[in-house]
Scaffold this active site. Structure first.
Site, PDB file in Angstrom:
ATOM      1  CB  CYS A   1      28.771  29.264  17.731  1.00  0.00           C
ATOM      2  SG  CYS A   1      27.962  29.684  19.296  1.00  0.00           S
TER       3      CYS A   1
ATOM      4  CG  ASN B   1       6.698   1.544  -0.522  1.00  0.00           C
ATOM      5  OD1 ASN B   1       7.524   1.865  -1.367  1.00  0.00           O
ATOM      6  ND2 ASN B   1       5.862   0.530  -0.699  1.00  0.00           N
TER       7      ASN B   1
ATOM      8  CG  PHE C   1      -1.911  -1.081   1.306  1.00  0.00           C
ATOM      9  CD1 PHE C   1      -2.376  -1.701   0.158  1.00  0.00           C
ATOM     10  CD2 PHE C   1      -2.406  -1.508   2.525  1.00  0.00           C
ATOM     11  CE1 PHE C   1      -3.314  -2.726   0.219  1.00  0.00           C
ATOM     12  CE2 PHE C   1      -3.342  -2.534   2.608  1.00  0.00           C
ATOM     13  CZ  PHE C   1      -3.795  -3.144   1.450  1.00  0.00           C
TER      14      PHE C   1
ATOM     15  CB  CYS D   1       4.033   1.552  -5.147  1.00  0.00           C
ATOM     16  SG  CYS D   1       4.915   1.969  -6.653  1.00  0.00           S
TER      17      CYS D   1
END
Length: 463
Positions: free
Chosen positions: A356, A203, A136, A138
């Protein structure tokens, strides 16, 4: 020797390293080579209905390189298997027969239709495979056809299809989740509600890898045109770890087994995913960059780590890091740290001072060495800001020294993050009784977070 064997949903493998559903698991010859190299399992490249899909016959990949030409990100526009379904099924059956001790999970993607899922599940079961992974996730090609992430982005669809699969097969059902969603907990909850035995994530991430500025085309291109693809590789690991942690610590999905995916390149990456609660880890990009034998370094490295720490099995440290992941409002606002620069290993590059000074809190100053002939006395070395110099406190060894001004240091650790010499800048926690030079507050060791902070207008005492 540490025991690397795994039992994930009753699927046993000699180690937790599985190849993810992708080109490396597309054919029998690939999977056999992988098992011979030492991989504990594979998730066979996603199967769909016949007729098979058609992949582009041209560039499918694009790469994000580091400055030293290491692959840190990978993009692909590959689709699911473009070979006939029966050919894949026959190969799966033969490989599983010859390697019974290895995990064989088959990735599946068919239309959101109960009969389609019922049919393909029965065919996979006949191969002797150990389980199925519902793709579920791609984000390209298949999603435009109403599959892949088009399903994974709708929790109701996830739950419905998962319920169908649990109804029509006895094999363990793993739901592979898409990262292309605002909150991964909702699809994970939907999978859990549908009866999923586990989830796998992440994925690939929707992406356009880059632009060819000479041809003015995106990359990769096929006949002058390109398409968004799926991004993976080492660079996605922080995103994957966060999503794994979100599911592992969510009360609605706590205890749901997880197979971790996303940028796993070394044994250390794998150990981090396991510490976040994963039962197995899946690898793709690293194998595509370095070959199948990379698993041998992964196994030996993980085994050595476990021996060093006294972990006899993976269960001894699985999930150990999950309790440390909290929402920001639960962090201890009374805790104070300061940066410390260790002069013995400092190479005087000045990067800490520059970043910094320019982008953070102006908390690192430089003690200059004796003035050089070309400079007037007291002037700063080239590239060093005069604003934070302490000319009257020159170093005694002829070298410029970078030191922390605790009255300005907020403990952000930017300097630690950019220092090129590991361990040269560290963080020191102020102990009870010490005074924070920046705020004048005496550290008392108490815990307080944002929910009770006096600056929070929503704290309970304001109700």
């Amino acid at each position: 020797m540490a025991d690397l064997s795994t039992d994930f949903l009753g699927i046993k493998s000699p180690n937790p390293f599985w190849l993810a559903s992708a080109p490396p698991t597309d054919k029998e010859i690939n999977v056999r080579r992988a098992f011979e190299a030492g991989w504990g399992g594979v998730v066979w490249k996603t199967l769909g209905e016949d007729p098979p899909v058609v992949n582009v016959n041209g560039p499918r990949y694009a790469t994000l390189w580091s400055q030293d030409r290491r692959v840190i990100g990978f993009n692909n526009i590959e689709l699911i298997s473009d070979r006939p379904l029966q050919v894949n099924l026959d190969e799966i059956k033969r490989v599983k027969r010859d390697f019974p001790d290895r995990a064989m999970v088959v990735s599946l993607m068919v239309p959101v239709n109960e009969q389609s899922w019922k049919d393909i599940l029965a065919k996979v079961a006949d191969t002797g495979a150990d389980g199925v992974e519902l793709n579920f996730g791609c984000p390209h090609g298949m999603s435009e056809r109403g599959m892949g992430s088009a399903v994974g982005q709708v929790p109701e669809y996830i739950q419905q299809v998962t319920e169908w699969c649990k109804k029509h097969t006895r094999m363990p059902v793993i739901v592979k989740l898409t990262p292309n969603i605002t909150d991964v907990r909702f699809p994970a909850r939907a999978a859990h509600a549908g009866g999923a035995d586990a989830v796998s994530l992440i994925n690939t991430i929707n992406s356009v890898m880059g632009v060819d500025l000479d041809r003015m085309t995106m990359s990769p291109v096929t006949d002058g045109l390109g398409s968004h693809g799926g991004y993976c590789g080492q660079a996605v690991k922080p995103i994957a770890l966060n999503m794994v942690a979100e599911i592992a610590r969510d009360a609605a999905t706590a205890g749901l087994p997880i197979s971790g995916i996303g940028g796993i390149t070394t044994w250390r990456d794998a150990a981090e995913f396991i510490a976040m609660g994963c039962g197995t880890v899946q690898v793709c990009t690293a194998a595509m960059v370095y070959g199948f034998k990379i698993v041998q370094d992964m196994c030996s490295g993980l085994s050595n780590f476990m021996d060093e720490k006294g972990y006899a099995s993976l269960d001894d440290f699985r999930g150990r890091a999950v309790p440390t992941v909290k929402n920001w409002n639960q962090l201890n606002l009374n805790h104070v740290e300061k940066a410390v620069i260790h002069q013995e290993s400092c190479i005087q590059c000045g990067r800490c001072h520059v970043v910094c000074e320019d982008t953070s809190h102006q908390a690192i100053f430089v003690k200059p060495g004796p003035p050089e002939p070309a400079l007037r006395a007291g002037s700063p070395p080239e590239g060093v800001s005069a604003a934070r110099e302490r000319p009257s406190a020159a170093s005694t060894d002829g070298q410029r020294h970078f030191e922390v001004n605790e009255a300005e240091c907020v403990g952000c650790n930017l300097c630690v993050s950019i220092c090129p010499v590991p361990g040269t800048i560290t963080m020191r926690a102020l102990q009870p009784g010490e005074t924070d030079a920046r705020t004048g507050r005496v550290i008392d060791g108490s815990y307080a977070n944002w929910t009770t902070h006096p600056n929070n207008p929503m704290r309970p005492s304001c109700a």
